[in-house]
Motif scaffolding. Structure first.
Motif, PDB file in Angstrom:
ATOM      1  N   ALA A  45       0.958  -1.114  -0.118  1.00 63.75           N
ATOM      2  CA  ALA A  45       0.140   0.029  -0.155  1.00 63.75           C
ATOM      3  C   ALA A  45       1.018   1.279   0.086  1.00 63.75           C
ATOM      4  O   ALA A  45       0.612   2.147  -0.634  1.00 63.75           O
ATOM      5  N   ALA A  46       1.983   1.151   0.798  1.00 57.48           N
ATOM      6  CA  ALA A  46       2.976   2.270   0.732  1.00 57.48           C
ATOM      7  C   ALA A  46       3.380   2.687  -0.644  1.00 57.48           C
ATOM      8  O   ALA A  46       3.483   4.011  -1.028  1.00 57.48           O
ATOM      9  N   TRP A  47       3.718   1.676  -1.310  1.00 57.35           N
ATOM     10  CA  TRP A  47       4.314   1.531  -2.730  1.00 57.35           C
ATOM     11  C   TRP A  47       3.185   2.411  -3.597  1.00 57.35           C
ATOM     12  O   TRP A  47       3.397   3.354  -4.197  1.00 57.35           O
ATOM     13  N   LEU A  48       2.111   2.071  -3.628  1.00 50.85           N
ATOM     14  CA  LEU A  48       1.066   2.303  -4.365  1.00 50.85           C
ATOM     15  C   LEU A  48       0.690   3.844  -3.990  1.00 50.85           C
ATOM     16  O   LEU A  48       0.407   4.658  -4.875  1.00 50.85           O
ATOM     17  N   VAL A  49       0.820   4.345  -2.664  1.00 51.24           N
ATOM     18  CA  VAL A  49       0.738   5.664  -2.532  1.00 51.24           C
ATOM     19  C   VAL A  49       1.535   6.454  -3.014  1.00 51.24           C
ATOM     20  O   VAL A  49       1.313   7.790  -3.407  1.00 51.24           O
ATOM     21  N   ASP A  50       2.885   6.212  -2.855  1.00 54.56           N
ATOM     22  CA  ASP A  50       4.023   6.754  -3.374  1.00 54.56           C
ATOM     23  C   ASP A  50       3.828   7.149  -5.002  1.00 54.56           C
ATOM     24  O   ASP A  50       4.404   7.968  -5.419  1.00 54.56           O
ATOM     25  N   GLN A  51       3.175   6.060  -5.433  1.00 55.00           N
ATOM     26  CA  GLN A  51       3.068   6.278  -7.022  1.00 55.00           C
ATOM     27  C   GLN A  51       2.027   6.773  -7.544  1.00 55.00           C
ATOM     28  O   GLN A  51       1.700   7.124  -8.792  1.00 55.00           O
ATOM     29  N   GLN A 109      -6.734  14.482  -2.785  1.00 56.77           N
ATOM     30  CA  GLN A 109      -5.295  14.753  -2.353  1.00 56.77           C
ATOM     31  C   GLN A 109      -5.135  13.623  -1.394  1.00 56.77           C
ATOM     32  O   GLN A 109      -3.891  13.119  -1.369  1.00 56.77           O
ATOM     33  N   GLU A 110      -6.034  13.246  -0.579  1.00 55.76           N
ATOM     34  CA  GLU A 110      -5.721  12.481   0.664  1.00 55.76           C
ATOM     35  C   GLU A 110      -7.000  11.886   0.919  1.00 55.76           C
ATOM     36  O   GLU A 110      -8.138  12.359   0.591  1.00 55.76           O
ATOM     37  N   ALA A 111      -6.826  10.801   1.956  1.00 54.70           N
ATOM     38  CA  ALA A 111      -8.299  10.049   2.413  1.00 54.70           C
ATOM     39  C   ALA A 111      -8.006  10.369   3.944  1.00 54.70           C
ATOM     40  O   ALA A 111      -6.911   9.755   4.569  1.00 54.70           O
ATOM     41  N   VAL A 112      -8.904  10.841   4.548  1.00 55.60           N
ATOM     42  CA  VAL A 112      -8.798  11.283   5.938  1.00 55.60           C
ATOM     43  C   VAL A 112      -9.748  10.113   6.676  1.00 55.60           C
ATOM     44  O   VAL A 112     -10.743   9.475   6.436  1.00 55.60           O
ATOM     45  N   ILE A 113      -8.885   9.198   7.459  1.00 55.52           N
ATOM     46  CA  ILE A 113      -9.527   8.504   8.490  1.00 55.52           C
ATOM     47  C   ILE A 113      -9.697   8.756  10.014  1.00 55.52           C
ATOM     48  O   ILE A 113      -8.429   9.176  10.649  1.00 55.52           O
ATOM     49  N   TRP A 135      -1.233   5.604  -6.977  1.00 51.69           N
ATOM     50  CA  TRP A 135      -2.192   4.679  -7.406  1.00 51.69           C
ATOM     51  C   TRP A 135      -3.281   4.551  -6.307  1.00 51.69           C
ATOM     52  O   TRP A 135      -4.291   4.065  -6.388  1.00 51.69           O
ATOM     53  N   LEU A 136      -2.948   5.291  -5.027  1.00 51.43           N
ATOM     54  CA  LEU A 136      -3.581   5.123  -3.997  1.00 51.43           C
ATOM     55  C   LEU A 136      -3.620   6.476  -3.275  1.00 51.43           C
ATOM     56  O   LEU A 136      -2.680   7.000  -3.420  1.00 51.43           O
ATOM     57  N   ALA A 137      -4.802   7.053  -2.720  1.00 52.65           N
ATOM     58  CA  ALA A 137      -4.691   8.238  -2.129  1.00 52.65           C
ATOM     59  C   ALA A 137      -4.002   8.100  -0.761  1.00 52.65           C
ATOM     60  O   ALA A 137      -3.945   7.076  -0.047  1.00 52.65           O
ATOM     61  N   ARG A 138      -3.313   9.116  -0.624  1.00 56.49           N
ATOM     62  CA  ARG A 138      -2.246   9.143   0.937  1.00 56.49           C
ATOM     63  C   ARG A 138      -3.279   9.302   2.241  1.00 56.49           C
ATOM     64  O   ARG A 138      -4.007  10.257   2.225  1.00 56.49           O
ATOM     65  N   PRO A 139      -3.312   8.296   3.097  1.00 58.72           N
ATOM     66  CA  PRO A 139      -4.102   8.385   4.275  1.00 58.72           C
ATOM     67  C   PRO A 139      -3.614   9.352   5.265  1.00 58.72           C
ATOM     68  O   PRO A 139      -2.477   9.479   5.508  1.00 58.72           O
ATOM     69  N   LYS A 140      -4.605  10.087   5.791  1.00 59.70           N
ATOM     70  CA  LYS A 140      -4.014  11.041   6.910  1.00 59.70           C
ATOM     71  C   LYS A 140      -5.108  10.314   8.219  1.00 59.70           C
ATOM     72  O   LYS A 140      -6.382  10.426   8.103  1.00 59.70           O
ATOM     73  N   VAL A 141      -4.626  10.075   9.108  1.00 60.63           N
ATOM     74  CA  VAL A 141      -5.183   9.096  10.228  1.00 60.63           C
ATOM     75  C   VAL A 141      -5.137  10.093  11.507  1.00 60.63           C
ATOM     76  O   VAL A 141      -4.368  10.346  12.005  1.00 60.63           O
ATOM     77  N   GLY A 159      -9.607   0.475   3.656  1.00 61.44           N
ATOM     78  CA  GLY A 159      -9.194   0.605   2.256  1.00 61.44           C
ATOM     79  C   GLY A 159     -10.377   1.304   1.391  1.00 61.44           C
ATOM     80  O   GLY A 159     -10.273   1.762   0.276  1.00 61.44           O
ATOM     81  N   ARG A 160     -11.398   1.260   2.041  1.00 63.09           N
ATOM     82  CA  ARG A 160     -12.805   1.916   1.265  1.00 63.09           C
ATOM     83  C   ARG A 160     -12.534   3.273   1.010  1.00 63.09           C
ATOM     84  O   ARG A 160     -12.968   3.720  -0.232  1.00 63.09           O
ATOM     85  N   ALA A 161     -11.635   3.902   1.553  1.00 69.13           N
ATOM     86  CA  ALA A 161     -11.406   5.341   1.476  1.00 69.13           C
ATOM     87  C   ALA A 161     -10.048   5.543   0.651  1.00 69.13           C
ATOM     88  O   ALA A 161      -9.923   6.927   0.215  1.00 69.13           O
ATOM     89  N   LEU A 162      -9.439   4.592   0.198  1.00 69.57           N
ATOM     90  CA  LEU A 162      -8.068   4.932  -0.130  1.00 69.57           C
ATOM     91  C   LEU A 162      -8.138   5.067  -1.751  1.00 69.57           C
ATOM     92  O   LEU A 162      -7.037   5.323  -2.521  1.00 69.57           O
ATOM     93  N   ARG A 163      -9.174   4.912  -2.418  1.00 73.26           N
ATOM     94  CA  ARG A 163      -9.125   4.751  -3.915  1.00 73.26           C
ATOM     95  C   ARG A 163      -8.948   6.191  -4.277  1.00 73.26           C
ATOM     96  O   ARG A 163      -9.681   7.058  -3.812  1.00 73.26           O
ATOM     97  N   PRO A 164      -8.223   6.459  -5.373  1.00 71.46           N
ATOM     98  CA  PRO A 164      -7.770   7.752  -5.731  1.00 71.46           C
ATOM     99  C   PRO A 164      -8.968   8.393  -6.697  1.00 71.46           C
ATOM    100  O   PRO A 164      -9.717   7.659  -7.275  1.00 71.46           O
ATOM    101  N   ALA A 165      -8.911   9.593  -6.842  1.00 73.27           N
ATOM    102  CA  ALA A 165      -9.893  10.404  -7.670  1.00 73.27           C
ATOM    103  C   ALA A 165      -9.557  11.633  -8.105  1.00 73.27           C
ATOM    104  O   ALA A 165      -8.901  12.282  -7.295  1.00 73.27           O
ATOM    105  N   PRO A 166     -10.048  12.339  -9.034  1.00 73.34           N
ATOM    106  CA  PRO A 166      -9.557  13.622  -9.509  1.00 73.34           C
ATOM    107  C   PRO A 166      -9.695  14.804  -8.734  1.00 73.34           C
ATOM    108  O   PRO A 166     -10.835  14.706  -7.841  1.00 73.34           O
TER     109      PRO A 166
END
Length: 475
Positions: free
Chosen positions: A172-178, A336-340, A180-186, A326-333
């Protein structure tokens, strides 16, 4: 010919799967939530069908059946649908509901390949296992984001499961860096952890928290109001999925959000399939701002635009925790981030969504804790790995004395979710409220101001650079 273009890491996973299947009959493939598990299932089904093999794709919920059927069609195949209201046509590829397939085992011809979605449910003693045992000669590919059962037991043969080999996709960390996933802010509250003298004393049944008792603990007026206020402050106007303990708890939460002027609804097992589909779609359009749920949308729900997740349900299961966030991590236009917003301390039990985890087929002992402890920024309350030197949200530099304080135990503002960076999560303590600290960079408007502050206070060389760089990223 389909126009779908797989990503490089998806192609690599398929190559690794083919190699593993040359040596093993039953292989489990791991891909984090949002990495494109469905598209790889479609690619596998198409490849097997082109070789003349009969394929059965299994899933356990109506939403998953519908998604997988659409994916298989997108790959140029018209599948049979084995579910209530559908008739068998004898096609080469079938997408089946686990429950319906189990009832129709005598009517189905043996598949050459079974693809099991959400494979962490597959154990010898349940309905999934009965289907697999019906066709022992078929190859089996399991797909999951969390290759262990909800109780932490493994999926391998020696652990009572079915799989002989594990193929790992990207982390998941690699996908966020690339990207492909939204960066989580917890943001979490360590005091909610089930530790003696900290928060409610939660009881367990069969290895999981008693949800009726947890609903009472986290369903009182203060807890619910705190969830609403944090949503308004941290997430609104973004949309969110709120995970609750019971149906009544989910309805209470939805009512509280509506009372605050927020468009909210609740879904449960008693909600009709059409209504559930409409409400989930409403999250994507903004018609629904918060959707509360009791174990209905923790798996397979693809809503890229959803802004975050609100955790009001504690869990002792790492697998379930990762499925929920994981429900919140999918990226979208524009996302910028997914808030948990973790009101029940799950992040302090299990770590951050992007922690590196050493998955294996043997499972893990329950007493094994989070792989990477977390700490909380004293300025903005962001959660991050304990080794972080700079807060990823506000740029606060963790000074040596603050790191020592984190090791001694957290000091939190009363009722405040803190953004996790990582401290000694094993011994967080809820102490008396204390005044909020002033950020060391307060009042510094330019890089030169920061350099001067660095010199005046004797901070380590590079402090000004770190704070300035963090500000630039945030803007």
């Amino acid at each position: 010919m389909p126009s779908i273009v797989l990503r490089d890491y998806q192609l690599q996973l398929l190559a690794d799967l083919r190699a593993a299947l040359k040596a093993h009959r039953r292989v489990c493939a791991v891909m984090p939530t949002g990495a494109g598990k469905g598209q790889t299932i479609g690619a596998i089904a198409r490849g097997a069908a082109r070789k003349g093999r009969k394929v059965l794709v299994l899933a356990h919920r109506a939403e998953l059946i519908e998604q997988l059927t659409g994916t298989v069609r997108a790959w140029g195949l018209e599948p049979d649908v084995i579910a209530p209201g559908h008739r068998l046509q004898g096609r080469q590829v079938a997408v089946g509901s686990v429950q319906t397939v189990a009832r129709r085992l005598g009517q189905l011809s043996a598949p050459d390949l079974i693809i099991q979605d959400e494979a962490h449910h597959l154990v010898a003693g349940n309905v999934w296992g009965r289907i697999i045992n019906t066709w022992p000669e078929a190859h089996l590919i399991g797909k999951t984001a969390t290759p262990e059962r909800l109780d932490g037991k493994g999926l391998g043969v020696e652990a009572g499961g079915f799989f002989e080999a594990l193929v790992l996709g990207p982390s998941a960390a690699w996908l966020v860096d690339q990207g492909w996933l939204a960066r989580p802010k917890v943001f979490s509250w360590p005091g909610a952890r089930n530790s003696k003298g900290q928060g409610p004393e939660l009881h367990q049944r069969m290895g999981e928290y008693d949800l009726e008792q947890a609903a009472r603990a986290f369903g009182d007026r203060a807890a619910i109001g705190d969830a609403v206020s944090h949503y308004l402050r941290r997430l609104h106007p973004g949309t969110a999925i709120c995970f609750c303990c019971t149906i009544e708890h989910a309805e209470q939460m939805a009512g509280a959000f509506r009372a605050a002027g927020i468009r909210a609804a609740s879904v449960s097992g008693g909600t009709s399939a059409e209504e559930r589909k409409r409400l989930i779609a409403g999250l994507g359009t903004g018609e629904v701002e918060v959707l509360t749920s009791c174990m209905i949308i923790s798996e397979g729900t693809d809503i890229p635009s959803v802004g975050g997740a609100i955790l009001m349900r504690p869990t002792a299961s790492l697998s379930l925790y990762l499925q929920m966030v994981g429900r919140a991590l999918r990226p979208a236009p524009g996302k910028q981030e997914a808030v948990i917003l973790d009101h029940v301390g799950n992040a302090h039990r299990h770590g951050l969504p992007t922690d590196e985890r050493a998955w294996n087929l043997a499972g893990r002992r329950r007493r094994e804790g989070v792989s990477i402890p977390i700490k909380d920024c004293p300025v903005c309350f962001c959660s991050c790995p304990s080794a972080a030197q700079v807060c990823p949200d506000c740029g606060h530099l963790f000074l040596a004395e603050e790191r020592d304080e984190q090791r001694r135990g957290l000091q939190l503002l009363e009722g405040e979710l803190v953004e996790i960076s990582g401290s000694d999560r094993h011994r967080p303590q809820l102490q008396q409220a204390r005044p909020r600290r002033t950020h060391p960079a307060a009042g510094c408007r330019t890089f030169e101001d920061l350099l001067q502050r660095e010199q005046e206070r004797g901070y380590k060389p590079g402090w000004a650079h770190h704070v300035w760089a963090a500000r630039q990223r945030s803007t």
